[in-house]
Scaffold this motif. Structure first.
Motif, PDB file in Angstrom:
ATOM      1  N   LEU A  51      38.213 -26.686  81.542  1.00 39.89           N
ATOM      2  CA  LEU A  51      37.814 -25.274  81.617  1.00 39.89           C
ATOM      3  C   LEU A  51      37.435 -24.775  80.228  1.00 39.89           C
ATOM      4  N   GLN A  74      34.209 -26.793  84.101  1.00 42.95           N
ATOM      5  CA  GLN A  74      33.591 -25.495  84.360  1.00 42.95           C
ATOM      6  C   GLN A  74      33.454 -24.679  83.069  1.00 42.95           C
ATOM      7  N   ILE A  76      32.933 -20.766  81.578  1.00 46.03           N
ATOM      8  CA  ILE A  76      32.945 -19.316  81.800  1.00 46.03           C
ATOM      9  C   ILE A  76      32.143 -18.678  80.661  1.00 46.03           C
ATOM     10  N   PRO A  91      30.400 -18.329  86.432  1.00 50.99           N
ATOM     11  CA  PRO A  91      30.985 -16.999  86.311  1.00 50.99           C
ATOM     12  C   PRO A  91      30.833 -16.418  84.910  1.00 50.99           C
ATOM     13  N   ALA A  92      30.437 -15.125  84.908  1.00 46.18           N
ATOM     14  CA  ALA A  92      30.328 -14.420  83.633  1.00 46.18           C
ATOM     15  C   ALA A  92      31.341 -13.284  83.623  1.00 46.18           C
ATOM     16  N   VAL A  93      31.744 -12.877  82.425  1.00 45.71           N
ATOM     17  CA  VAL A  93      32.667 -11.758  82.272  1.00 45.71           C
ATOM     18  C   VAL A  93      32.245 -10.984  81.032  1.00 45.71           C
ATOM     19  N   VAL A  94      32.270  -9.649  81.138  1.00 43.08           N
ATOM     20  CA  VAL A  94      31.969  -8.825  79.966  1.00 43.08           C
ATOM     21  C   VAL A  94      33.268  -8.615  79.203  1.00 43.08           C
ATOM     22  N   LEU A 107      42.776 -21.888  78.690  1.00 44.24           N
ATOM     23  CA  LEU A 107      41.479 -22.538  78.469  1.00 44.24           C
ATOM     24  C   LEU A 107      41.649 -23.861  77.717  1.00 44.24           C
TER      25      LEU A 107
END
Lengths: 309, 67
Positions: A51, A74, A76, A91-94, A107
């Protein structure tokens, strides 16, 4: 942290990245370069990373390059600008590098391409990254270093001071020695910092400034002058730039210094430096030389140190 | 012109939700699927999820009323 200690206007950086997201494609050569370099370095690491987080992903190019490697699972994508995050694969994250939303030890790998130089509290960000890594997790980042845009900094400083007042137009970037020490202070094991210098030439100062803006990297210093540069000042700066740095073909060079950082989250059984004094072999033997005791420095007035009896 | 039919909101990635915490308090979050929000009880904030992308910025979060 107090406002005096803050250098960068992070909300402004976010708005700039939102606004220039569409143009970013035309100005991403440095990001592409760093993505290739970091992916190359990761390929040489014999370690599985199920990850991974691409922190400050912009449009996700670094994460894409990394996810193509066989030892990566994966990825991110974490990005400050929502508009840019929407260009990233899922997957994205702000998220904000200064205030990370990842659980401790969650992670296996954090990579970051040209984003951490805009962080106000770099030690704080590094500590948060280290905590988010699992034991034996790897952090690998590229950020802009101190020599970046040194020609522009000098030309603008002189042009503005001739008019009776210089203001910071180019951000102070991290120094490689500081960066290495910061990694260690943030608790990373086996910290390594190295640097690479790229020189790019532009037709004019206007082209260079367009490029910097297009990267979303225009001045976001809190102490910046709110007034834009006057055309007169810019013309003078361009003249100084050409006079001091101009190339024979009429173009102007711009230096980008990239500092690469890497460090491991500590884990038992990890490679460690040996305790001082635990050596099994003499260094002098390996060097085929005579060993002399410490303190026997050439020319040192030794007698003065001897106790009088 | 009539509005294009609304696409269903893509759900956030479950693996991502598993590792996200509140950026301010580093505590666990509750996922409200109906409102598409991540709730931090400790910070009394609800972080929005837009098009499957969690927006983990305190500035963008909705403040929760005190009980």
């Amino acid at each position: 942290m107090t406002d005096q200690a803050r250098l960068f206007d992070r909300p402004l950086l976010r708005r700039r990245r939102d606004r220039f997201a569409a143009k970013f494609r035309h100005h991403d050569f440095l990001f592409a370069h760093c993505a290739e370099e970091i992916a190359g370095r990761l390929q040489a690491v014999l370690h599985e990373f199920p990850l991974c987080l691409d922190l400050g992903a912009h449009r996700g190019d670094l994460g894409r390059a990394v996810s193509a490697l066989p030892n990566i699972g994966q990825v991110i994508y974490g990005e400050l600008s929502e508009v840019l995050a929407r260009h990233c694969p899922s997957p994205a994250v702000v998220c904000d590098e200064e205030c990370l939303p990842f659980a401790d030890a969650s992670l296996d790998l954090v990579v970051s391409g040209l984003s951490l130089h805009h962080v106000n509290d770099l030690p704080g960000a590094l500590i948060q990254i280290r905590r988010a890594l699992k034991p034996d997790g790897l952090f690998l980042a590229a950020m802009l270093g101190g020599a970046t845009l040194s020609e522009l900094r000098e030309a603008l400083l002189i042009a503005e001071s001739e008019e009776g007042g210089a203001s910071p137009r180019v951000a102070p970037f991290a120094d490689i020695r500081e960066a290495g020490a910061l990694l260690q202070r943030s608790g990373f094991a086996l910290p390594v910092a190295d640097t690479e210098s790229l020189t790019v030439s532009y037709r004019s100062l206007r082209d260079l400034l367009n490029e910097i803006r297009g990267m979303g990297a225009a001045n976001v210093l809190l102490e910046r002058k709110r007034a834009p540069l006057l055309r007169r000042t810019l013309n003078r700066a361009e003249a100084i730039y050409r006079e001091r740095f101009g190339l024979s073909d009429g173009r102007i060079p711009a230096t980008f210094e990239i500092v690469y950082l890497s460090g491991w989250s500590p884990a038992p059984g990890q490679q460690k430096p040996l305790r001082p004094g635990s050596a099994q072999h003499r260094l002098a033997d390996a060097l085929h030389t005579e060993e002399s005791a410490a303190g026997d420095k050439a020319g040192f007035p030794r007698r003065k140190l001897d106790k009088e009896e | 012109m009539p509005d294009a039919p609304k696409r269903p909101e893509p759900a956030p990635d479950p693996k991502l939700l598993e590792i996200l915490v509140c950026p301010l308090t580093k505590t666990t979050l509750d996922y409200d699927a109906a409102r598409q929000e991540l709730i931090s009880r400790a910070a009394r904030l609800a972080y929005p999820i837009r098009d499957g992308i969690p927006i983990m910025l305190p500035d963008e979060a909705r403040k929760l009323d005190a009980d």
